[in-house]
Design a protein around this motif. Sequence first.
Motif, mmCIF file in Angstrom:
data_model
loop_
_atom_site.group_PDB
_atom_site.id
_atom_site.type_symbol
_atom_site.label_atom_id
_atom_site.label_comp_id
_atom_site.label_asym_id
_atom_site.label_seq_id
_atom_site.Cartn_x
_atom_site.Cartn_y
_atom_site.Cartn_z
ATOM 1 N N ILE A 31 1.270 -1.541 0.187
ATOM 2 C CA ILE A 31 0.076 -0.150 0.045
ATOM 3 C C ILE A 31 0.817 1.869 0.236
ATOM 4 C CG2 ILE A 31 -1.653 1.515 1.364
ATOM 5 C CD1 ILE A 31 -2.815 -1.081 2.440
ATOM 6 N N ALA A 32 1.721 1.072 0.399
ATOM 7 C CA ALA A 32 2.902 2.941 0.733
ATOM 8 C C ALA A 32 3.830 2.710 -0.662
ATOM 9 C CB ALA A 32 3.508 2.484 1.710
ATOM 10 N N SER A 33 3.912 1.574 -1.133
ATOM 11 C CA SER A 33 4.768 1.368 -2.774
ATOM 12 C C SER A 33 3.637 2.493 -3.547
ATOM 13 C CB SER A 33 5.275 0.353 -3.404
ATOM 14 O OG SER A 33 4.039 -0.451 -3.409
ATOM 15 N N ARG A 34 2.335 2.342 -3.272
ATOM 16 C CA ARG A 34 1.732 2.950 -4.083
ATOM 17 C C ARG A 34 1.819 4.688 -4.024
ATOM 18 N NH1 ARG A 34 0.981 0.695 -8.318
ATOM 19 N NH2 ARG A 34 -0.973 2.318 -8.906
ATOM 20 N N VAL A 35 1.374 4.991 -2.989
ATOM 21 C CA VAL A 35 1.947 6.290 -2.299
ATOM 22 C C VAL A 35 3.384 6.937 -2.792
ATOM 23 C CG1 VAL A 35 2.140 8.090 -0.744
ATOM 24 C CG2 VAL A 35 0.337 6.014 -0.231
ATOM 25 N N GLN A 36 4.283 5.886 -2.455
ATOM 26 C CA GLN A 36 5.380 6.046 -3.193
ATOM 27 C C GLN A 36 5.914 6.404 -4.407
ATOM 28 O OE1 GLN A 36 8.988 4.256 -1.287
ATOM 29 N NE2 GLN A 36 9.300 3.242 -3.898
ATOM 30 N N LEU A 37 4.791 6.058 -5.265
ATOM 31 C CA LEU A 37 5.106 5.572 -6.952
ATOM 32 C C LEU A 37 4.528 6.933 -7.677
ATOM 33 C CD1 LEU A 37 5.780 3.792 -8.653
ATOM 34 C CD2 LEU A 37 3.028 3.424 -9.288
ATOM 35 N N GLU A 38 3.433 7.469 -6.590
ATOM 36 C CA GLU A 38 2.884 8.736 -6.677
ATOM 37 C C GLU A 38 3.568 9.855 -7.431
ATOM 38 O OE1 GLU A 38 -0.846 8.491 -4.143
ATOM 39 O OE2 GLU A 38 -2.266 7.383 -6.055
ATOM 40 N N ILE A 39 4.356 9.601 -5.705
ATOM 41 C CA ILE A 39 5.126 11.076 -5.681
ATOM 42 C C ILE A 39 6.546 10.794 -6.659
ATOM 43 C CG2 ILE A 39 6.394 12.546 -3.357
ATOM 44 C CD1 ILE A 39 4.271 11.387 -1.679
ATOM 45 N N CYS A 40 7.085 9.734 -6.338
ATOM 46 C CA CYS A 40 8.356 9.001 -6.929
ATOM 47 C C CYS A 40 8.311 8.556 -8.134
ATOM 48 C CB CYS A 40 9.187 8.802 -6.053
ATOM 49 S SG CYS A 40 9.575 9.423 -4.268
ATOM 50 N N GLY A 41 7.274 8.272 -9.081
ATOM 51 C CA GLY A 41 7.370 7.378 -9.870
ATOM 52 C C GLY A 41 7.679 5.969 -9.878
ATOM 53 N N LEU A 42 8.544 6.004 -8.829
ATOM 54 C CA LEU A 42 9.323 4.998 -8.387
ATOM 55 C C LEU A 42 9.315 3.746 -7.381
ATOM 56 C CD1 LEU A 42 13.372 5.213 -8.754
ATOM 57 C CD2 LEU A 42 11.746 4.474 -10.582
ATOM 58 N N LYS A 62 10.742 1.513 -5.979
ATOM 59 C CA LYS A 62 11.933 0.765 -5.453
ATOM 60 C C LYS A 62 12.925 2.116 -5.006
ATOM 61 C CE LYS A 62 11.101 -3.930 -4.800
ATOM 62 N NZ LYS A 62 11.183 -4.008 -3.510
ATOM 63 N N LEU A 63 13.156 2.159 -4.223
ATOM 64 C CA LEU A 63 14.318 3.493 -4.134
ATOM 65 C C LEU A 63 14.698 3.169 -3.751
ATOM 66 C CD1 LEU A 63 11.996 6.006 -2.328
ATOM 67 C CD2 LEU A 63 12.202 5.796 -4.874
ATOM 68 N N THR A 64 17.009 3.863 -3.675
ATOM 69 C CA THR A 64 18.342 3.437 -3.316
ATOM 70 C C THR A 64 18.251 4.703 -2.489
ATOM 71 O OG1 THR A 64 19.129 5.167 -4.621
ATOM 72 C CG2 THR A 64 18.455 2.863 -5.765
ATOM 73 N N GLY A 65 17.453 5.772 -1.993
ATOM 74 C CA GLY A 65 17.955 5.989 -0.948
ATOM 75 C C GLY A 65 18.327 8.231 -1.063
ATOM 76 N N SER A 91 23.932 -2.463 0.760
ATOM 77 C CA SER A 91 22.424 -2.815 0.015
ATOM 78 C C SER A 91 20.974 -1.863 -1.370
ATOM 79 C CB SER A 91 21.029 -1.516 1.480
ATOM 80 O OG SER A 91 19.690 -2.449 1.104
ATOM 81 N N VAL A 92 21.117 -3.005 -1.406
ATOM 82 C CA VAL A 92 20.706 -2.911 -2.889
ATOM 83 C C VAL A 92 18.920 -1.565 -3.306
ATOM 84 C CG1 VAL A 92 21.591 -4.885 -4.272
ATOM 85 C CG2 VAL A 92 19.103 -4.658 -3.136
ATOM 86 N N SER A 93 18.601 -2.076 -1.804
ATOM 87 C CA SER A 93 17.522 -0.921 -2.041
ATOM 88 C C SER A 93 16.880 -0.171 -0.743
ATOM 89 C CB SER A 93 16.303 -1.899 -2.099
ATOM 90 O OG SER A 93 15.574 -2.764 -1.338
ATOM 91 N N TYR A 94 16.724 0.657 -0.495
ATOM 92 C CA TYR A 94 16.333 1.799 0.626
ATOM 93 C C TYR A 94 15.014 1.077 0.991
ATOM 94 C CZ TYR A 94 15.630 6.533 3.185
ATOM 95 O OH TYR A 94 14.830 6.880 4.080
#
Length: 248
Positions: free
Chosen positions: A87-98, A100-103, A191-194
């Motif tokens: 669910i959180a990833s959908r919020v992240q996708l709307e704001i960042c367009g991604l 998965k984040l690297t940080g 780490s490969v993801s944030y």
Amino acid sequence: GRETDGEIISIATKQAHTGMNRDCLVTVGKKDKRMGSLIATINPHESHYDTPEFSTGQWEQIFEAAPNLAIGVLVRTNAVKRAISAIASRVQLEICGLKKLTGKEACIKDLPEKIYVNTTQLWSKIRESEEKRTIVTDAAARVSEKYGDGRLFCLSYESMQLDLTGEMRELGEFLGSPIDEESLAKLSEESVSYKRGSDDLEGYLENYDEVKESLSSNPCLLAQLEEDEPKNFPLCGAYKGSEEEEEE
């Protein structure tokens, strides 16, 4: 998960349609004649429409080309946190367009400190998570039994959080291609993801009390919500199988 001889052993048990229990255990210390490793991924879960299921003929061709192919399954046993993460990833996708984040992304500063979770959507995601874990493990077991050597390596997200180096060492042993200690040491440093969300969900969910009340009907799922440290969990019965789907 369960603790055996001081080690965390990931277990994903499925009652197969044949009536046989499938216990998915990490193979520890067993020598193998495999030479080298071939790694590929497939997600046979029926909700992934873009990944059609392989036919019997295709699986035969795969094992004919790579007769020593090892079969493994990666699961996240905490279905509640996996659902909230989705669910959180959908919020992240709307704001960042991604997803998965690297940080290092500039958009991270714009992400909300807390999120609101719709409980109906949460339950749907939890059932989907348990469905995927059940179907994928069962499918992998069937493939291994029919075309491979019958063994299955089970790796959980939580086990990697607890001991990434140890899990990767055992994976290398299972494949017959031990990973050198220098490479294993680097795994704990890189780490490969944030990971943005906290394991302590009380401070991350705006409506934590509402979510807690909703999950209180299932003590197993409630324990997953309240756990603030990595831990392996069994299936909690949120997904009832094909019989439930037929009734609906």
